[in-house]
Write a protein that holds these residues in place. Structure first.
Motif, PDB file in Angstrom:
ATOM      1  N   ASN A 154      -7.506   0.284  10.916  1.00  0.00           N
ATOM      2  CA  ASN A 154      -7.690  -0.869  10.040  1.00  0.00           C
ATOM      3  C   ASN A 154      -6.931  -2.080  10.605  1.00  0.00           C
ATOM      4  O   ASN A 154      -5.704  -2.054  10.735  1.00  0.00           O
ATOM      5  N   LYS A 212      -8.345   4.928  10.589  1.00  0.00           N
ATOM      6  CA  LYS A 212      -9.575   4.155  10.817  1.00  0.00           C
ATOM      7  C   LYS A 212      -9.326   2.909  11.670  1.00  0.00           C
ATOM      8  O   LYS A 212     -10.229   2.099  11.855  1.00  0.00           O
ATOM      9  N   LYS A 245      -2.434   6.016   1.359  1.00  0.00           N
ATOM     10  CA  LYS A 245      -3.476   5.025   1.645  1.00  0.00           C
ATOM     11  C   LYS A 245      -3.270   4.424   3.039  1.00  0.00           C
ATOM     12  O   LYS A 245      -4.227   4.256   3.813  1.00  0.00           O
ATOM     13  N   TRP A 291       0.837  -1.200   0.000  1.00  0.00           N
ATOM     14  CA  TRP A 291       0.000   0.000   0.000  1.00  0.00           C
ATOM     15  C   TRP A 291       0.872   1.250   0.000  1.00  0.00           C
ATOM     16  O   TRP A 291       1.897   1.314   0.687  1.00  0.00           O
ATOM     17  N   LEU A 336      -5.856   4.588   6.287  1.00  0.00           N
ATOM     18  CA  LEU A 336      -6.371   3.375   6.923  1.00  0.00           C
ATOM     19  C   LEU A 336      -5.964   3.299   8.391  1.00  0.00           C
ATOM     20  O   LEU A 336      -6.712   2.781   9.230  1.00  0.00           O
TER      21      LEU A 336
END
Length: 286
Positions: free
Chosen positions: A127, A125, A118, A114, A122
């Motif tokens: 992730n 959040k 990006k 990634w 993430l």
């Protein structure tokens, strides 16, 4: 006297068998160590090739999947996950550009990376797959300063409720196959890992260990013993092996899904760090 001599002979025989087993294990360990060293060299060479082909700088590369979790089969792929960045011009463009790099080789190297932007989005959040990358016990390459900074940010952004829902959803996805009369051990272990990860979050309010053996102590003793037995079988069987349904494990999974669901709504979210993460991103692309 005859019994004594017979016992002595038997003892010598057992000692020889034990010595041979020790020697064999030693040779196996040496072979595995050399094999892993060769595979790491291939992985690093492939990552260097990606850097040159794509014009990127890889900041961090790890193993994900069963080899990182600690229950690989002999034919398990190498699931290589990495974070990379472009030069400054890439980030100054008006237009959306690809932010994922993937590859698959004949050596069973399954790679996915990634882009930095990006990755940080993430991270904001919480992730769960990304957090697993950052805390993977198998690291192929890392920019030390970058890895340290990302792990610290990850701890602050960590959202127990977001990660629990991720793990709960994954466990549920495997429940149908785990209730069949014959089950791939891979399915059992994917369900068990995510079920225990969810339980860990509820009971410890922290991100669960990536290494499956570190999760195991939160399971009941009889479950731990059965899991260790299944791990031994999995280590010697290929991915296609079908194992007779283990009612003990299936029942435990069902109970843990219910437990995780009942406790999900009481969990907190992670801290919002929009401005701080903007600053982290700007500093990294300079």
């Amino acid at each position: 006297m005859i019994n004594f001599l017979s016992q002595e002979k038997n003892n010598r025989k057992q000692t020889k068998i034990f010595a041979k087993q020790v020697i064999l294990r030693s040779f196996v360990n040496i072979f595995l160590h050399k094999f892993e060293k060769i595979m790491k060299e291939k992985i690093l060479a492939k990552l260097k090739e990606i850097e040159l082909q794509k014009g990127v700088e890889i900041l961090y590369a790890v193993e994900s999947g069963s080899r990182a979790w600690g229950f690989a089969s002999p034919d398990s792929d190498y699931d290589i996950r990495f974070i990379y960045k472009h030069d400054l011009d890439y980030y100054l463009s008006l237009w959306e550009k690809p932010d994922v790099i993937e590859f698959m080789t004949e050596d069973d190297l399954d790679g996915s990376g990634w882009d930095l932007r990006k990755t940080i989005k993430l991270l904001a959040k919480s992730n769960a797959p990304l957090l697993e990358w950052l805390f993977s016990p198998v690291v192929y390459y890392k920019n030390e300063a970058f890895a340290t900074q990302m792990r610290e940010v990850a701890k602050t952004c960590f959202s127990p409720i977001a990660c629990l829902h991720h793990y709960l959803g994954t466990t549920k996805n495997f429940m149908d196959v785990c209730e069949q009369e014959e089950v791939k051990l891979k399915s059992y272990f994917y369900a068990l890992r995510t079920a225990l990860a969810g339980k860990w979050i509820i009971e410890n309010n922290s991100f669960p260990p990536v290494d499956f053996m570190e999760l195991l102590p939160i399971a009941p003793q009889n479950i731990q013993e059965k899991i260790k037995e299944l791990m031994q079988i999995k280590a010697n069987q290929d991915e296609s092996y079908l194992h007779p349904k283990e009612t003990l494990i299936t029942n435990f999974l069902q109970e843990t899904v219910v437990y995780n669901q009942e406790h999900a709504n009481g969990l907190r979210s992670g801290e919002k760090m929009a401005e701080e993460l903007d600053g982290v991103f700007r500093n990294l692309i300079k």
